[in-house]
Design a protein around this motif. Structure first.
Motif, PDB file in Angstrom:
ATOM      1  N   ASN A  77      -0.579  -5.347   1.562  1.00  0.00           N
ATOM      2  CA  ASN A  77      -2.037  -5.199   1.553  1.00  0.00           C
ATOM      3  C   ASN A  77      -2.720  -6.567   1.558  1.00  0.00           C
ATOM      4  O   ASN A  77      -2.062  -7.598   1.717  1.00  0.00           O
ATOM      5  CB  ASN A  77      -2.488  -4.338   0.362  1.00  0.00           C
ATOM      6  CG  ASN A  77      -2.160  -5.002  -0.976  1.00  0.00           C
ATOM      7  OD1 ASN A  77      -1.939  -6.222  -1.034  1.00  0.00           O
ATOM      8  ND2 ASN A  77      -2.120  -4.213  -2.024  1.00  0.00           N
ATOM      9  N   GLU A  78      -4.024  -6.575   1.343  1.00  0.00           N
ATOM     10  CA  GLU A  78      -4.769  -7.826   1.486  1.00  0.00           C
ATOM     11  C   GLU A  78      -4.406  -8.864   0.416  1.00  0.00           C
ATOM     12  O   GLU A  78      -4.581 -10.047   0.617  1.00  0.00           O
ATOM     13  CB  GLU A  78      -6.286  -7.558   1.491  1.00  0.00           C
ATOM     14  CG  GLU A  78      -6.890  -7.051   0.187  1.00  0.00           C
ATOM     15  CD  GLU A  78      -6.519  -5.598  -0.144  1.00  0.00           C
ATOM     16  OE1 GLU A  78      -5.998  -4.896   0.759  1.00  0.00           O
ATOM     17  OE2 GLU A  78      -6.721  -5.190  -1.301  1.00  0.00           O
ATOM     18  N   ARG A  79      -3.792  -8.378  -0.687  1.00  0.00           N
ATOM     19  CA  ARG A  79      -3.374  -9.346  -1.700  1.00  0.00           C
ATOM     20  C   ARG A  79      -2.219 -10.206  -1.196  1.00  0.00           C
ATOM     21  O   ARG A  79      -1.885 -11.227  -1.764  1.00  0.00           O
ATOM     22  CB  ARG A  79      -2.939  -8.647  -2.996  1.00  0.00           C
ATOM     23  CG  ARG A  79      -4.035  -7.877  -3.717  1.00  0.00           C
ATOM     24  CD  ARG A  79      -5.173  -8.779  -4.157  1.00  0.00           C
ATOM     25  NE  ARG A  79      -4.765  -9.880  -5.036  1.00  0.00           N
ATOM     26  CZ  ARG A  79      -4.815  -9.818  -6.359  1.00  0.00           C
ATOM     27  NH1 ARG A  79      -5.203  -8.734  -6.971  1.00  0.00           N
ATOM     28  NH2 ARG A  79      -4.477 -10.873  -7.081  1.00  0.00           N
ATOM     29  N   GLU A  81      -2.198 -11.752   1.462  1.00  0.00           N
ATOM     30  CA  GLU A  81      -2.792 -12.792   2.305  1.00  0.00           C
ATOM     31  C   GLU A  81      -2.262 -12.781   3.741  1.00  0.00           C
ATOM     32  O   GLU A  81      -2.416 -11.789   4.445  1.00  0.00           O
ATOM     33  CB  GLU A  81      -2.622 -14.161   1.635  1.00  0.00           C
ATOM     34  CG  GLU A  81      -3.292 -14.138   0.255  1.00  0.00           C
ATOM     35  CD  GLU A  81      -3.370 -15.477  -0.423  1.00  0.00           C
ATOM     36  OE1 GLU A  81      -3.166 -16.514   0.234  1.00  0.00           O
ATOM     37  OE2 GLU A  81      -3.655 -15.484  -1.643  1.00  0.00           O
ATOM     38  N   GLN A  82      -1.597 -13.861   4.141  1.00  0.00           N
ATOM     39  CA  GLN A  82      -1.230 -13.959   5.564  1.00  0.00           C
ATOM     40  C   GLN A  82      -0.229 -12.899   6.002  1.00  0.00           C
ATOM     41  O   GLN A  82       0.011 -12.720   7.186  1.00  0.00           O
ATOM     42  CB  GLN A  82      -0.702 -15.367   5.912  1.00  0.00           C
ATOM     43  CG  GLN A  82       0.582 -15.764   5.221  1.00  0.00           C
ATOM     44  CD  GLN A  82       0.339 -16.575   3.944  1.00  0.00           C
ATOM     45  OE1 GLN A  82      -0.559 -16.246   3.159  1.00  0.00           O
ATOM     46  NE2 GLN A  82       1.125 -17.624   3.755  1.00  0.00           N
ATOM     47  N   ASP A  89       0.840  -1.198   0.000  1.00  0.00           N
ATOM     48  CA  ASP A  89       0.000   0.000   0.000  1.00  0.00           C
ATOM     49  C   ASP A  89       0.874   1.248   0.000  1.00  0.00           C
ATOM     50  O   ASP A  89       2.095   1.160  -0.141  1.00  0.00           O
ATOM     51  CB  ASP A  89      -0.969  -0.015   1.186  1.00  0.00           C
ATOM     52  CG  ASP A  89      -0.240   0.079   2.529  1.00  0.00           C
ATOM     53  OD1 ASP A  89       0.963   0.407   2.536  1.00  0.00           O
ATOM     54  OD2 ASP A  89      -0.881  -0.182   3.559  1.00  0.00           O
ATOM     55  N   ASN A 105      -0.502  -9.707   5.229  1.00  0.00           N
ATOM     56  CA  ASN A 105      -1.227  -8.448   5.237  1.00  0.00           C
ATOM     57  C   ASN A 105      -0.925  -7.647   6.507  1.00  0.00           C
ATOM     58  O   ASN A 105      -0.974  -8.173   7.604  1.00  0.00           O
ATOM     59  CB  ASN A 105      -2.738  -8.756   5.152  1.00  0.00           C
ATOM     60  CG  ASN A 105      -3.554  -7.474   4.974  1.00  0.00           C
ATOM     61  OD1 ASN A 105      -2.987  -6.383   4.904  1.00  0.00           O
ATOM     62  ND2 ASN A 105      -4.856  -7.615   4.923  1.00  0.00           N
ATOM     63  N   GLY A 106      -0.600  -6.378   6.304  1.00  0.00           N
ATOM     64  CA  GLY A 106      -0.380  -5.507   7.458  1.00  0.00           C
ATOM     65  C   GLY A 106       1.081  -5.350   7.834  1.00  0.00           C
ATOM     66  O   GLY A 106       1.439  -4.413   8.544  1.00  0.00           O
TER      67      GLY A 106
END
Length: 703
Positions: free
Chosen positions: A306-308, A310-311, A300, A313-314
RNA sequence: GGGACAUUAACUCAGUUGGGAGAGUGUUAGCUCGACAAGCUAAAAGUCGCAGGUUCAAGUCCUGUAUGUCCCACCA
């Protein structure tokens, strides 16, 4: 006897008064209606981010000398001053100030609130910088001062944007750009600095679907594998022939990746197999386009997964790297790790590592603009001094890529593009459209982004003269005569002014580009705030006077070369100013019988008078020649030598005998040396056909 | 990987078309002589990075080389 001057020159007692006098008399004002031939220079507008530094002092002094010289030669001179809004730099400063003083962020105060603060910043620092330039002695026409975001220049910017858009030279597109996760904006290629950094080569196994095989891929950035959409090998690579067309499995995420063949892949590099991440690598992006690969953006705007992802993310990009490497190890995907240095791009503003990401941005198509800009240098219409910089210029243009001009900032020229919220129609226009031209919806919003700060600087040579209006200033003073600037902004600025001038004025913006180097500290290091080794020109002026500073910056400096700045040189420059002062003092102390007209004295001129007159005339000729060639350092050195070694040491000394009737021998004047000087003089004077009687042997006083 | 620049006196640097090796600072010696001690008069100080070449003549032009600095480049 006229008034007695002080024994030493005190610049502080005079500089301000003299400058005021110049201003009151309007000496620097340019008249566009004048019959005199024009000579014009645009001042590279200093940023409003802080104060004037020593580099400005050098840059401005060169210009001031040129413009004053031409003014004295009878040209109608314009030195056009102004300041630059410096979009990203200023925004960074205002954000800092906001945080420090109010404890708030950009978002807290909103766009309007932020711009309000930015404008007050501009008021404060814009004024400060102008007053500093006056202290330096710049003979600009201040009545014409401009700002890159004043009304007229805004209009020029909008006009240029629209014209280029309508010509198809500005487009909006999803491209890979440089993203600064700290400034949270895109950056042009020129705003990214590359530095070598220690890193690793991680060799990762990508299993081949439905087989026991795997392909090993070497990467320096394992975290980007989250965005992989293919694996590429060279079409002729024997090792991998059998894999082309098969499918690899992305470790950890399990995504299927086609194995493709592309000429770009270097068989000798790494393992010869390349993971393709179109959204996070410029090369991969190109390959992706060629093979119609999906672009998966996994980071991001703060460079967090980002959410793409997956695990993951963040996670921040570096945390993600660690986590991924660990998981690869655990899953036995990691074959080996090798140390590897590679070059990493950093934001030139804040040094954060830049992230290449795909994004929707505005671009200027460069190819057709670059061509004429190269031509004018190749055919000599624009000449660089020294000439070697034309290579720098041309080299850059030959390899030019489209210019990303949108910035996700607030301080700057907001892009004059409007979107219909209903049908996504893009409208580019001066005024905000009241409704969508396509669907008629009234729900129209302006593009949030602003333009790259250099977009407005590129227009500086003609926007400041009133363009797009057809003004008499443009007619009189465009093209300008010379642009004086440092070699560090040839790419940013000189190139862009050149193609902008050609595109919109159909004429080059300047005939010569006088390039100077950087002023470094005594150890040869770049002056910087972090090192604290900067020399404040204002402190130097305070202590030694503006003339001493200017003299120091010009002598012993040649075009295009860096110079080291030594405080001792300021002293010797000040001494020269004092020498001039005292020579004047001597003349004023002895001018009781002074005559005004040459005719009244020419009968009484003696050898020394002829000598100094002939030397003076020769120096004027020499200096003019040097000035014509932009050899300001040499010119100034010659003036120094003449004033000190000839006028003061010889002419004034000898005049004492005439004035006081003293015996020269008692004064310990060195006859032998004078004889040498006289032989040279003889030559000079012969050329001027002045007959002389030279009483060299005479120990009597000269009359 | 490509390119540019620098290398001249102890220090910082000039040296434009090939013919004198220079300046400022510093050093040494001597100077409170009616412009200036922020000064004056002198002196010492350099095989002009190294090696070749062109030329009557090279700090200056050509080739190579060493060292340093910087710029450009999408080297997984």
């Amino acid at each position: 006897m006229s008034e007695q001057l002080a024994k030493t020159y005190d610049p502080k007692a005079f500089e301000e008064k003299i400058y005021q006098h110049w201003m009151e008399k309007d000496f620097f004002k340019a008249d566009a209606n004048s019959e005199k031939p024009p000579y014009s220079i645009v001042l590279p507008p200093p940023n409003i981010t802080g104060q004037l530094h020593i580099g400005h002092a050098l840059d401005h002094t060169l210009q001031d000398i040129l413009i004053r010289w031409k003014r004295m030669q009878g040209y109608e001179t314009l030195w056009q001053p102004g300041t630059d809004h410096a979009s990203i730099s200023t925004e960074v400063k205002v954000v800092e100030k906001l945080k420090k003083e109010e404890g708030l962020t950009k978002k807290d105060v909103g766009r309007e609130g932020f711009l309000e603060r930015a404008w007050s910043w501009r008021e404060e620092y814009g004024r400060k910088i102008v007053s500093q330039m006056k202290k330096l002695g710049n003979s600009c026409d201040w009545s014409r001062e401009r700002f890159t975001m004043d009304e007229g220049l805004n209009e020029a910017v909008t006009e240029v944007f629209i014209r280029l858009y309508e010509k198809g030279l500005i487009y909006k597109g999803n491209r890979i750009i440089n993203w600064c996760p700290s400034c949270r904006t895109s950056l042009s290629d020129a705003e990214v600095d590359h530095h070598d950094k220690k890193g690793n080569f991680w060799h990762v196994k990508y299993p081949i679907k439905d087989t026991d095989e795997f392909v090993v891929i070497a990467t320096t950035r394992p975290e980007t594998m989250l965005g992989d959409t293919a694996v590429a090998v060279h079409p002729e690579d024997k090792r991998y022939q059998h894999l082309i067309g098969k499918v690899a499995i992305l470790p950890l995420l399990g995504r299927e990746l086609p194995i493709i063949a592309d000429e770009y892949v270097d068989q000798d590099m790494g393992t010869g197999a390349l993971k393709i991440t179109p959204s996070h690598d410029p090369n991969d992006f190109e390959i992706g386009l060629r093979h119609n690969l999906e672009q998966i953006l996994v980071l991001d705007e703060e460079a967090k997964v980002n959410e793409r992802g997956e695990q993951y993310n963040g996670l921040d990009r570096y945390e993600a790297r660690k986590a991924i490497v660990k998981d690869l190890e655990t899953g036995s995907f990691l074959l080996e790790v090798k140390e590897h240095d590679h070059s990493v791009g950093q934001c030139s503003r804040c040094t954060t590592v830049v992230e290449p990401i795909t994004s929707e941005q505005w671009f200027v198509k460069m190819e057709s603009l670059a061509k004429p800009a190269m031509d004018v240098v190749n055919n000599g219409d624009i000449q660089f001094v020294p000439d070697r910089f034309s290579k720098t210029y041309l080299n850059w243009l030959e390899n030019i890529r489209d210019w990303c001009i949108s910035r996700q900032l607030w301080w700057g020229h907001q892009i004059p593009a409007y979107y219909c919220s209903e049908c996504d129609e893009i409208m580019v226009s001066k005024e905000a459209p009241t409704q969508c031209v396509k669907c008629g919806s009234a729900d129209v919003v302006q593009d949030e982004d602003v333009l790259d700060t250099w977009f407005s600087s590129a227009l500086w040579p003609f926007s400041t003269l009133g363009w797009p209006e057809d003004t008499k200033e443009l007619e009189k003073f465009y093209p300008t005569d010379v642009l004086v600037t440092g070699y560090d902004i040839i790419f940013f600025w000189v190139v862009r002014m050149a193609f902008s001038g050609l595109e919109f004025m159909d004429k080059i913006p300047f005939k010569h580009v006088l390039v100077h180097g950087l002023v470094r500290d005594a150890e040869g290091r770049k002056m910087s705030k972090s090192l604290g080794n900067g020399i404040d020109p204002l402190e130097a002026i305070e202590e030694f006077g503006a003339d001493a500073l200017r003299f120091t910056l010009i002598t012993g400096n040649t075009p295009g070369n860096d110079m080291r700045f030594h405080l001792e040189r300021l002293e010797s420059s000040r001494n020269f100013a004092n020498k001039l002062w005292n020579a004047t003092r001597f003349v004023l102390m002895n001018n009781e019988d002074a005559v005004e007209k040459y005719e009244d004295v020419k009968e009484h001129l003696n050898t020394m008078d002829y000598w100094i007159i002939s030397r003076f005339n020769q120096v004027v000729r020499d200096v003019t020649e040097n000035m014509d060639r932009f050899e300001l350092g040499i010119a100034l050195q010659k003036i120094y030598d003449f004033v000190w070694n000839e006028y003061c040491d010889w002419y004034i000394e000898f005049s004492k005998s005439r004035l006081y009737g003293e015996n020269l021998e008692e004064k310990k004047v060195d006859y032998e040396n004078f004889q040498l000087t006289f032989e040279e003089l003889d030559y000079d004077v012969q050329k001027k056909r002045i007959s002389l009687q030279i009483p060299i042997d005479s120990k009597d006083k000269f009359v």
